[in-house]
Motif scaffolding. Structure first.
Motif, PDB file in Angstrom:
ATOM      1  N   ARG A 178       0.857  -1.189   0.000  1.00 54.54           N
ATOM      2  CA  ARG A 178       0.000   0.000   0.000  1.00 54.54           C
ATOM      3  C   ARG A 178       0.893   1.239   0.000  1.00 54.54           C
ATOM      4  O   ARG A 178       1.800   1.363   0.831  1.00 54.54           O
ATOM      5  CB  ARG A 178      -0.903   0.014   1.238  1.00 54.54           C
ATOM      6  N   LYS A 179       0.597   2.170  -0.933  1.00 53.36           N
ATOM      7  CA  LYS A 179       1.442   3.371  -1.026  1.00 53.36           C
ATOM      8  C   LYS A 179       1.457   4.163   0.263  1.00 53.36           C
ATOM      9  O   LYS A 179       2.474   4.762   0.619  1.00 53.36           O
ATOM     10  CB  LYS A 179       0.959   4.237  -2.183  1.00 53.36           C
ATOM     11  N   ASP A 180       0.315   4.176   0.965  1.00 49.74           N
ATOM     12  CA  ASP A 180       0.254   4.988   2.182  1.00 49.74           C
ATOM     13  C   ASP A 180       1.043   4.372   3.339  1.00 49.74           C
ATOM     14  O   ASP A 180       1.192   4.996   4.391  1.00 49.74           O
ATOM     15  CB  ASP A 180      -1.206   5.212   2.608  1.00 49.74           C
TER      16      ASP A 180
ATOM     17  N   LEU B 283       4.162   3.239   2.716  1.00 55.04           N
ATOM     18  CA  LEU B 283       5.543   3.331   2.262  1.00 55.04           C
ATOM     19  C   LEU B 283       6.057   4.753   2.384  1.00 55.04           C
ATOM     20  O   LEU B 283       5.279   5.719   2.405  1.00 55.04           O
ATOM     21  CB  LEU B 283       5.660   2.891   0.796  1.00 55.04           C
TER      22      LEU B 283
ATOM     23  N   GLU C  63       8.085   8.091   0.819  1.00 55.24           N
ATOM     24  CA  GLU C  63       7.845   8.790  -0.453  1.00 55.24           C
ATOM     25  C   GLU C  63       8.657   8.173  -1.597  1.00 55.24           C
ATOM     26  O   GLU C  63       8.117   7.937  -2.688  1.00 55.24           O
ATOM     27  CB  GLU C  63       8.198  10.276  -0.287  1.00 55.24           C
TER      28      GLU C  63
ATOM     29  N   ASP D 124      10.000   5.146  -1.774  1.00 54.85           N
ATOM     30  CA  ASP D 124       9.553   3.783  -2.040  1.00 54.85           C
ATOM     31  C   ASP D 124       8.267   3.793  -2.859  1.00 54.85           C
ATOM     32  O   ASP D 124       8.113   3.000  -3.809  1.00 54.85           O
ATOM     33  CB  ASP D 124       9.310   3.034  -0.728  1.00 54.85           C
ATOM     34  N   ALA D 125       7.354   4.689  -2.524  1.00 54.68           N
ATOM     35  CA  ALA D 125       6.088   4.765  -3.259  1.00 54.68           C
ATOM     36  C   ALA D 125       6.330   5.194  -4.705  1.00 54.68           C
ATOM     37  O   ALA D 125       5.656   4.714  -5.626  1.00 54.68           O
ATOM     38  CB  ALA D 125       5.139   5.740  -2.561  1.00 54.68           C
TER      39      ALA D 125
ATOM     40  N   LEU E  97       7.522   2.217  -6.585  1.00 47.28           N
ATOM     41  CA  LEU E  97       6.387   1.323  -6.842  1.00 47.28           C
ATOM     42  C   LEU E  97       5.574   1.807  -8.043  1.00 47.28           C
ATOM     43  O   LEU E  97       5.092   0.993  -8.837  1.00 47.28           O
ATOM     44  CB  LEU E  97       5.506   1.238  -5.597  1.00 47.28           C
ATOM     45  N   ALA E  98       5.446   3.115  -8.196  1.00 45.49           N
ATOM     46  CA  ALA E  98       4.659   3.661  -9.315  1.00 45.49           C
ATOM     47  C   ALA E  98       5.294   3.332 -10.666  1.00 45.49           C
ATOM     48  O   ALA E  98       4.608   3.372 -11.685  1.00 45.49           O
ATOM     49  CB  ALA E  98       4.521   5.167  -9.145  1.00 45.49           C
TER      50      ALA E  98
ATOM     51  N   TYR F 146       9.614  -0.892   0.068  1.00 40.71           N
ATOM     52  CA  TYR F 146       9.585  -1.420  -1.298  1.00 40.71           C
ATOM     53  C   TYR F 146      10.826  -0.909  -2.016  1.00 40.71           C
ATOM     54  O   TYR F 146      11.196   0.263  -1.880  1.00 40.71           O
ATOM     55  CB  TYR F 146       8.329  -0.952  -2.051  1.00 40.71           C
TER      56      TYR F 146
END
Length: 528
Positions: free
Chosen positions: A94-96, A98, A100, A102-103, A106-107, A136
């Motif tokens: 879940r992005k929330d 992770l 900033e 790491d998110a 992921l994108a 991540y």
């Protein structure tokens, strides 16, 4: 459908995003915690342990973290599926949850990329295990997506050509090659425990020998001499018996310039083992034990590959002489289909003049039988041609378990000496040699015999091979003068064994083609 160039362009566009997130498309800084990954997969694959995991909402914050890394083969909402050598496992990302950077990494994720996550284990709504990612990390970019489907004849061809895709796209394919490694390791351990010494012999050989086959030829510039890629390691291994190494074996890469089929590849692996002070009967026992050891190892680790077999490996295996097999096949012609020689019986098989006259009276034979019989010059060659043409293909139907449900392995014994240029003659019947070939489910897997150690007899056999060459046999052996010299120093009585490892793996793992057990089989070059 997007072209390959368009797919690559779309993925390349994410390089900048990864750099902005503190990574790169192909980073070289990640070092995985293998023990942690194995521990996570162990829980994932254990139903009882999965049941004790907390759900995401039940996490207390003091649970141990696990690392999961590998190729991302699926994305389902917030879940990704990571493929590892030990199986697939999910991660809830879940992005929330992770940071900033790491998110942002992921994108930029695409299917087939390599990624790593770190976090506690949870139980999903379906009862599966997953790593709830707290971190991540992008580990490696794939420029092409995974295949959607692999089916049909044209795709089978593509699977062999692009084995690197086949392995990660189909875990059952990778299982076969892991099983192959296990089987080869078991063969080595089996022989090591019996005091066999593993050795290496030349692949480049100045004289072609050890088997009747057409070799690949190459030229050595510095020596200005033609060499052959070995067609068998046999003659070098037996030189070691002369030297006092009484039990030797080699897992030998071998080459034969022959056709490609479901059972043949020009480059293959051959296991050969030689034992001093032993006979072919000793090797029959050793072969049965070796098959049992390899099969036990396979069933313990890859039981799914042994399912649905059409043959049994229960001991003892069937033992039949070549002449008896011919007679039995003819006697069962009503059950198994007619033969062109219904009058063949044991007495006629043993009478050279009558057998020759009978064969010469048959003018309307099928070509695949007529041609080899017309080329046969001796009684032994005629028997061998009859066996190959009448019997060999029917072995799985001839010899079966008591309930008839499965075929059984068959040792075919007593080969004519004319087709066995390296084997020792039988003392009671010198026209035949102490030799066997083992057939399992219709596949010839092993060839073994009591070794010829009389240098004068061996020299005469080599001269016979040269005569065959003059008659057009381009698979005949050379005269190996150094080998005759080695035998002249004295070789102890011995027995030798050879087995095609690829066919052995095919058989144990229920694979229909040799290409299914070779990582990179020989293929016709693709047209441009």
């Amino acid at each position: 459908m997007a072209s390959e160039e368009e797919l690559i362009r779309a993925r390349r566009a994410k390089f900048e995003k990864l750099e902005q997130a503190g990574s790169s498309a192909f980073p070289n800084t990640f070092v995985g915690d293998e023990a942690s990954r194995k521990a996570a997969l162990a829980v994932c694959n254990d139903e009882a342990r999965r049941a004790t995991l907390p759900t995401e909402t039940e996490l207390k914050g003091d649970e141990p973290n696990y690392e999961l890394f590998g190729r991302v083969v699926a994305k389902r909402g917030p879940f990704i599926v990571v493929r590892t050598p030990y199986g697939d496992m999910q991660a809830l990302v879940r992005k929330d949850k992770l940071g900033e950077k790491d998110a942002a990494q992921l994108a930029a994720l695409d299917l087939s990329d390599f990624a790593a996550v770190d976090g506690p284990l949870i139980k999903t709504g379906t009862g599966a295990a997953a790593v709830r990612a707290e971190r991540y990390q992008h580990v490696g970019k794939a420029m092409l997506p995974p295949p959607d489907k692999w089916h049909g004849l044209s795709d089978v061809e593509k699977r062999y050509r692009e084995r690197y895709v086949d392995l990660f796209a189909a875990p059952e394919v990778a299982a076969v090659f892991r099983a192959r490694s296990l089987i080869v390791r078991t063969l080595r351990e089996f022989l090591d425990r019996r005091d066999f010494l593993e050795v290496e012999t030349p692949i480049l050989q100045a004289v072609r020998g050890g088997a009747t086959a057409k070799p690949f030829t190459t030229h050595h510039n510095a020596l200005d001499h033609d060499f052959y890629l070995r067609i068998a390691p046999e003659l070098y291994l037996k030189r070691l018996l002369v030297g006092g190494l009484e039990r030797v074996y080699e897992v030998a890469r071998t080459f034969r310039n022959e056709g490609v089929s479901a059972r043949h590849n020009p480059e293959f692996t051959l296991l050969e083992a030689y034992q001093a002070y032993a006979t072919v009967d000793d090797l029959i026992e050793l072969t049965e034990e070796l098959f049992g050891a390899a099969d036990d190892a396979l069933r313990a680790e890859f039981p799914q590959l042994a399912e649905g077999r059409t043959f049994s490996l229960a001991r003892p295996f069937k033992r039949v002489t070549m002449r008896d097999a011919i007679v039995e096949r003819v006697a069962r012609s009503g059950e198994l289909g007619p033969t062109p020689f219904p009058e063949l019986d044991a007495e006629l098989i043993r009478d050279e003049a009558k057998l020759k006259a009978l064969i010469e009276s048959k003018l309307d034979l099928p070509r695949d039988l007529r041609v080899p019989l017309s080329k046969a010059q001796t009684h032994g060659e005629r028997i061998f041609a009859l066996y190959e043409g009448l019997v060999e293909a029917d072995l799985p139907r001839l010899y079966r378990t008591d309930d008839g449900a499965q075929s059984v392995p068959v040792f075919i014994l007593e080969y004519p000496f004319e087709v066995s240029p390296l084997a020792r003659r039988n003392d009671a019947e010198p026209a035949f040699v102490d030799r066997f070939e083992l057939f399992v489910d219709g596949r010839e897997l092993c060839n073994a015999f009591s070794e010829l150690n009389d240098p004068e007899d061996q020299a005469a056999r080599f001269r016979g091979q040269l005569e065959n060459r003059t008659r057009g046999d381009d698979e005949a052996m050379d005269y190996d003068a150094d080998y005759i010299r080695a035998l002249s120093y004295g070789m102890p009585p011995a027995a030798g064994f050879g087995m095609g490892v690829d066919r052995f793996v095919m058989t144990l793992c229920n694979q229909p083609s040799i290409r299914d057990v070779l990582l990179f089989p020989a293929m016709r070059p693709e047209s441009k």
